[in-house]
Write an enzyme that holds these catalytic residues in place. Structure first.
Site, mmCIF file in Angstrom:
data_model
loop_
_atom_site.group_PDB
_atom_site.id
_atom_site.type_symbol
_atom_site.label_atom_id
_atom_site.label_comp_id
_atom_site.label_asym_id
_atom_site.label_seq_id
_atom_site.Cartn_x
_atom_site.Cartn_y
_atom_site.Cartn_z
ATOM 1 C CB CYS A 1 -0.943 -0.001 1.204
ATOM 2 S SG CYS A 1 -0.100 -0.110 2.790
ATOM 3 N NE ARG B 1 8.211 0.057 0.954
ATOM 4 C CZ ARG B 1 9.052 1.056 1.177
ATOM 5 N NH1 ARG B 1 9.916 1.407 0.234
ATOM 6 N NH2 ARG B 1 9.060 1.694 2.327
ATOM 7 C CG HIS C 1 15.797 1.341 -1.534
ATOM 8 N ND1 HIS C 1 15.197 2.391 -0.879
ATOM 9 C CD2 HIS C 1 14.793 0.655 -2.162
ATOM 10 C CE1 HIS C 1 13.889 2.353 -1.096
ATOM 11 N NE2 HIS C 1 13.622 1.314 -1.876
ATOM 12 C CB SER D 1 8.102 1.140 7.229
ATOM 13 O OG SER D 1 8.538 -0.097 6.721
ATOM 14 C CD GLU E 1 5.759 -2.087 8.239
ATOM 15 O OE1 GLU E 1 5.096 -3.084 8.583
ATOM 16 O OE2 GLU E 1 6.221 -1.950 7.103
ATOM 17 C CD GLN F 1 1.012 -5.578 6.354
ATOM 18 O OE1 GLN F 1 0.829 -4.451 6.819
ATOM 19 N NE2 GLN F 1 0.111 -6.209 5.646
ATOM 20 C CB ALA G 1 -19.206 2.076 14.695
ATOM 21 N N GLY G 2 -16.166 4.050 14.223
ATOM 22 C CA GLY G 2 -15.326 4.567 13.154
ATOM 23 C C GLY G 2 -14.041 3.772 12.991
ATOM 24 C CG MET H 1 -9.071 5.613 17.094
ATOM 25 S SD MET H 1 -7.363 5.719 16.532
ATOM 26 C CE MET H 1 -7.271 7.469 16.168
#
Length: 450
Positions: free
Chosen positions: A50, A52, A100, A110, A115, A117, A191-192, A194
């Site tokens: 999402c 790169r 890189h 990142s 992170e 993932q 219910a947003g 966050m």
């Protein structure tokens, strides 16, 4: 040949451009099937997340390959670059490309430092390329090392420790206050996005039940269904709070929805059980004076952001240690590429010497029919030591020249003096011309090592 990477990421391109180059696995597989149409691209790995999209490649010439690789991306997402700008792309070569990739796999590049993932995404991208036949010696070597570097950074530093998002910090605070969350009930107000993210972290931490309440009951039910939770009408959420151990609020209300007198009436019903309130709404959902009530712990957004900021500073300190590890790993892989560069010459030299040794020992044994097994062993060892000592100096000189301007000179000199190319003709035929491929790969690796 040279090693390059062409791509864009969250630093170089806005999200509306990045999303145009977010490729599915099927799109990437289809692209690998067309890679043979581009003569300048010998090996290729496409990494698409999402944040790169990057295309690592082994190419004939880095300058000539740039427009070819841009064309390749254009075919994957037709017309986008022409409509936007090629300025969104970065292009790294040789050691800059290696560094890189190492930084990417270590999550130093990142959006969220540290992170976890991205390492699995690099693994998946490489595996897809390898199984599609798009990689060979160079990228196999590079990506295996990059994956190992990513693992080493995560285990040798604390870069992945501590929460660096408000939602995750809220859950970590809950663990610190309550310990094991497996017997805890959670009430989420709102219910947003966050609220959903916080609920996801809570479920991953093993909470028993998630109650969701929102002014729009349909949205509460939709969110509760995602986590096999229970939707609660908004007007009844304080009744549900009697059974909750944690209350997390993230609504868009312009005023307090939980006031001091609400909690004061709530606590006697809980019969001494403590409760944790985490208010991540702006403006705040919970009246600050609630914190003064016995048995109540209250954290608001400021407290959470302070935790996140502190943790980010800690990760940045760990990033410096990670960069040092990458420097060490850079030296290792450059040495590896140097070894790959002159390996074919050394193999040919030692193979030829061994064939000559075996032939001459066989001739000598034929003239010594009465030789004993012990004497045969002595002759064998003596012949091996002679060969080893004769080759020692040429091998040392070639090792010393690796990665310098003299490397090709020494390789050519060894090939000519020992007639290595001529001696390998039959070997090449048996190996399906593998010798030529090794020469090609050796020149490629030589360029990376410099």
């Amino acid at each position: 040949m040279q090693l390059v990477v062409l791509g864009l990421n969250h630093r170089t391109a806005p999200v509306e451009v990045r999303e145009c180059f977010s490729f599915s696995e099927e799109q990437i597989k289809a692209a690998y099937k067309r890679i043979h149409e581009y003569d300048d691209i010998r090996e290729c790995v496409i990494l698409s997340t999402c944040n790169r999209t990057e295309m690592y490649a082994v190419v004939e010439d880095s300058d000539d390959a740039l427009p070819v690789m841009q064309e390749f991306l254009d075919h994957m997402s037709p017309g986008v670059l022409a409509e936007t700008s090629y300025d969104y792309l970065f292009y790294f070569q040789a050691e800059e490309c290696i560094r890189h990739l190492f930084r990417v796999s270590s999550s130093l590049d990142s959006l969220v430092l540290g992170e976890g993932q991205i390492l699995s995404q690099v693994k998946t991208a490489y595996t897809l390329a390898r199984t599609s036949g798009a990689t060979s010696t160079v990228l196999n070597t590079l990506f295996n090392r990059a994956i190992a570097v990513g693992k080493k950074v995560r285990t040798a530093t604390r870069i992945a420790y501590n929460a660096v998002s408000v939602s995750y910090a809220a859950v970590e605070l809950a663990k610190k206050v309550l310990g094991d969350l497996s017997d805890s009930n959670v009430l989420v107000l709102g219910a947003g996005e966050m609220s959903e993210l916080t609920a996801r972290y809570l479920v991953a931490s093993g909470v028993k039940t998630v109650f969701v309440s929102n002014r729009n009951l349909d949205r509460a039910e939709a969110l509760a269904d995602k986590f096999r939770g229970v939707a609660v009408p908004f007007e009844h959420f304080m009744k549900c709070a009697v059974d909750a151990d944690i209350v997390i609020t993230s609504t868009g209300a312009p005023h307090y929805i939980i006031r001091t007198w609400d909690v004061a009436h709530l606590m006697p019903k809980r019969r001494g059980r403590p409760i944790l309130f985490i208010d991540i709404a702006v403006p705040r959902d919970i009246e600050p004076e609630v914190e003064a009530i016995a048995g109540v712990t209250l954290y608001n957004i400021d407290a959470l952001e302070a935790v996140v900021e502190s943790n980010l500073r800690e990760r940045e300190q760990e990033a410096a240690a990670a960069e040092q590890l990458i420097d060490e790993e850079m030296a290792c892989i450059i040495a590896r590429f140097r070894y790959l560069a002159y390996q074919p010459t050394l193999v040919r030299l030692t193979d030829k010497a061994e064939r000559i040794r075996q032939r001459e020992v066989k001739r000598a044994m034929a003239k010594l029919p009465d030789i004993t097994a012990e004497e045969r062993r002595i002759v064998e060892n003596m012949s091996k030591m002679i060969v080893r000592k004769l080759l020692r100096d040429p091998i040392i000189r070639l090792n010393e020249a690796a990665g310098t301007d003299k490397e090709y000179y020494y390789q050519d000199a060894l090939r000519n003096m020992f007639q290595l190319d001529h001696s390998m003709d039959m070997v090449r035929e048996r190996a399906g011309h593998r010798g030529e491929e090794q020469d090609s790969e050796a020149k490629t690796c030589h360029r990376y090592a410099r």
